[in-house]
Enzyme design. Structure first.
Site, PDB file in Angstrom:
ATOM      1  N   TRP A 130       3.341   6.299  -9.943  1.00 41.85           N
ATOM      2  CA  TRP A 130       1.947   5.816  -9.917  1.00 41.85           C
ATOM      3  C   TRP A 130       1.006   7.029  -9.910  1.00 41.85           C
ATOM      4  O   TRP A 130       1.229   7.981  -9.151  1.00 41.85           O
ATOM      5  CB  TRP A 130       1.742   4.956  -8.657  1.00 41.85           C
ATOM      6  CG  TRP A 130       0.360   4.404  -8.483  1.00 41.85           C
ATOM      7  CD1 TRP A 130      -0.405   3.801  -9.430  1.00 41.85           C
ATOM      8  CD2 TRP A 130      -0.404   4.389  -7.275  1.00 41.85           C
ATOM      9  NE1 TRP A 130      -1.607   3.413  -8.888  1.00 41.85           N
ATOM     10  CE2 TRP A 130      -1.629   3.762  -7.560  1.00 41.85           C
ATOM     11  CE3 TRP A 130      -0.170   4.852  -5.977  1.00 41.85           C
ATOM     12  CZ2 TRP A 130      -2.626   3.580  -6.602  1.00 41.85           C
ATOM     13  CZ3 TRP A 130      -1.149   4.666  -5.021  1.00 41.85           C
ATOM     14  CH2 TRP A 130      -2.368   4.034  -5.330  1.00 41.85           C
ATOM     15  N   ASP A 211       7.847   2.413  -1.358  1.00 42.05           N
ATOM     16  CA  ASP A 211       6.542   1.833  -1.678  1.00 42.05           C
ATOM     17  C   ASP A 211       6.788   0.446  -2.274  1.00 42.05           C
ATOM     18  O   ASP A 211       7.395   0.331  -3.343  1.00 42.05           O
ATOM     19  CB  ASP A 211       5.824   2.756  -2.689  1.00 42.05           C
ATOM     20  CG  ASP A 211       4.393   2.306  -2.957  1.00 42.05           C
ATOM     21  OD1 ASP A 211       3.980   1.264  -2.412  1.00 42.05           O
ATOM     22  OD2 ASP A 211       3.688   3.009  -3.723  1.00 42.05           O
ATOM     23  N   LYS A 246      -1.523  -7.477  -4.547  1.00 40.16           N
ATOM     24  CA  LYS A 246      -1.080  -8.197  -5.743  1.00 40.16           C
ATOM     25  C   LYS A 246      -0.476  -9.543  -5.378  1.00 40.16           C
ATOM     26  O   LYS A 246      -0.839 -10.556  -5.952  1.00 40.16           O
ATOM     27  CB  LYS A 246      -0.036  -7.382  -6.509  1.00 40.16           C
ATOM     28  CG  LYS A 246      -0.183  -5.892  -6.416  1.00 40.16           C
ATOM     29  CD  LYS A 246      -1.257  -5.329  -7.293  1.00 40.16           C
ATOM     30  CE  LYS A 246      -1.428  -3.853  -7.007  1.00 40.16           C
ATOM     31  NZ  LYS A 246      -2.232  -3.147  -7.942  1.00 40.16           N
TER      32      LYS A 246
HETATM   33  C1  LMR Z   1      -2.568   0.183 -10.633  1.00 32.49           C
HETATM   34  O1  LMR Z   1      -1.630   0.997 -10.656  1.00 32.49           O
HETATM   35  O2  LMR Z   1      -3.202  -0.138 -11.639  1.00 32.49           O
HETATM   36  C2  LMR Z   1      -2.938  -0.460  -9.327  1.00 32.49           C
HETATM   37  O3  LMR Z   1      -2.052  -0.067  -8.330  1.00 32.49           O
HETATM   38  C3  LMR Z   1      -4.356  -0.265  -8.976  1.00 32.49           C
HETATM   39  C4  LMR Z   1      -4.663   1.137  -8.549  1.00 32.49           C
HETATM   40  O4  LMR Z   1      -5.244   1.287  -7.470  1.00 32.49           O
HETATM   41  O5  LMR Z   1      -4.354   2.081  -9.267  1.00 32.49           O
END
Ligand code: LMR
Length: 396
Positions: A130, A211, A246
């Site tokens: 992420w 996570d 989510k």
């Molecule tokens: C995403 O990856 O799009 C979501 O987890 C929202 C974010 O805060 O990035």
């Protein structure tokens, strides 16, 4: 003082929201930020949330401070949701949870807690991970390194390379794993692969930080927690960060949880006192509203069933979108094999195009996805999939 600053670029994910909102193209498509959307592109409030909100309005009697722990009822129910009601670590009183402002808040609290354990900790994240993980951990002062994970060419897991990397990580380090619905690749560990990773974790002695931002979006609430539950049974210490953004659709309410699993109850108490100190020093105490909704839903059998049903609808819709896109690409004469999209899990997949093609999709077709070609699959619908497939076909 402010003159010393250099402007930061827009966030690679959240920045897309603004661009999309300003775009007037009638067929624009938002595949950017990871939010669930219904077939007409709306992110609804779940019916179970609406009911819980009404109950809360009718019964809430005070807005007095809640304390750094947040709601204890919420914390207990979240632990049971993650680990299962009769997990040995829960029965042995080895688990402690705090409510946090969203999953990101949970990660930041975890990062500060890790720094309290050892300020020189190295945290290993999957390559890719992420987009916010690295910045978040570095901002807390941790050193971030990566282990191999996704193979962009074969669209598979680099599992042997991942294992080789994990086998060389020391017991002082922390390894971040995605519980399910890997963000950004949609490529999850199988049950057998989880078992191997858990074996390596126990052997090497590093601390797993899991996570879990999408519990229920992969295969189901219990299925998605497989790695979390097995890991907690196999190792002495672990950290879990959960999000209700989510699966409860509570994005802007900012509610999640940070959970510690310690080797015994006494160690858990000491670690928890440090966790509470961390919370007090960052934001003092978490927001209460989202936690109250989640605890009402999880604590009321009819509402919990309704939530599970609504979650199933969301999960099935996303899975259906995956197959629908693959079929439409074939229908539009695309030769390249995109079948991997249908096999991946959760909110995201990489389309597998380069940054320039992503930009072309945005500039020429008003289709928005992250520069890495990560698509938020929930943004696809019956109404836009034809336009999407044709546009993709035109830039390949
Ligand atoms: C995403 O990856 O799009 C979501 O987890 C929202 C974010 O805060 O990035």
């Amino acid at each position: 003082m402010f003159n010393n600053l250099t402007a930061m670029p827009a966030d690679p994910i959240l920045g897309l929201l603004t661009q999309y909102r300003q775009d007037n193209h009638p067929q624009k498509i938002d595949l950017g930020v990871g939010v669930y959307k219904d077939p007409v592109g709306h992110t609804p409030i779940l019916d179970c949330v609406k009911k819980a909100e009404q109950l809360r309005t009718d019964t809430e009697t005070t807005k007095v401070y809640i304390g750094p722990t947040g709601s204890e009822q919420f914390n207990r129910l979240m632990s049971e949701l993650a680990f299962g009601q009769s997990h040995a670590a829960l029965l042995a009183n080895r688990i402690r949870t705090v409510s946090t402002p969203g999953g990101t808040g949970a990660l930041r609290v975890a990062a500060e807690f890790i720094k309290s354990c050892n300020p020189n900790t190295v945290i290993w994240v999957s390559d890719p991970t992420w987009a916010n993980h690295t910045g978040l951990f570095e901002a807390a002062g941790l050193t971030v390194k990566t282990y191999p994970y996704y193979d962009y060419d074969s669209k598979t897991l680099k599992f042997d390379e991942m294992k080789a990397a994990l086998n060389s990580i020391s017991s002082d380090d922390v390894v971040l794993l995605h519980a399910c619905c890997h963000n950004p690749s949609g490529m999850d560990l199988s049950v057998e692969q989880w078992d191997e990773v858990i074996g390596i974790t126990a052997k090497q002695g590093f601390t797993p930080l899991i996570d879990m931002a999408y519990q229920g979006f992969g295969d189901g609430v219990d299925e998605d927690a497989y790695g979390v539950r097995q890991m907690a049974a196999a190792v002495e210490e672990m950290i879990l960060c959960s999000s209700c953004s989510k699966n409860f659709g509570l994005y802007r309410e900012r509610i999640g949880a940070c959970t510690l699993v310690a080797k015994d109850s006494n160690t858990a108490n000491v670690a928890f006192s440090v966790l509470l100190y961390v919370v007090r020093c960052i934001y003092s105490m978490p927001p209460a509203h989202g936690a109250a909704l989640v605890e009402t839903i999880l604590g009321t059998p009819e509402l919990k069933q309704q939530w599970l049903d609504e979650l199933t609808v969301m999960r099935n819709r996303i899975n259906g979108n995956r197959q629908m896109l693959v079929n439409k690409l074939i229908e539009n004469g695309v030769q390249q094999d995109f079948s991997f999209i249908a096999n991946q899990k959760g909110m995201f997949s990489f389309l597998g195009i380069n940054a320039q093609q992503v930009e072309e999709l945005k500039q020429q077709h008003s289709i928005y996805m992250v520069g890495s070609s990560r698509m938020s699959i929930a943004g696809i619908s019956e109404a836009n999939v034809d336009y999407l497939a044709k546009s993709i076909s035109s830039i390949l």
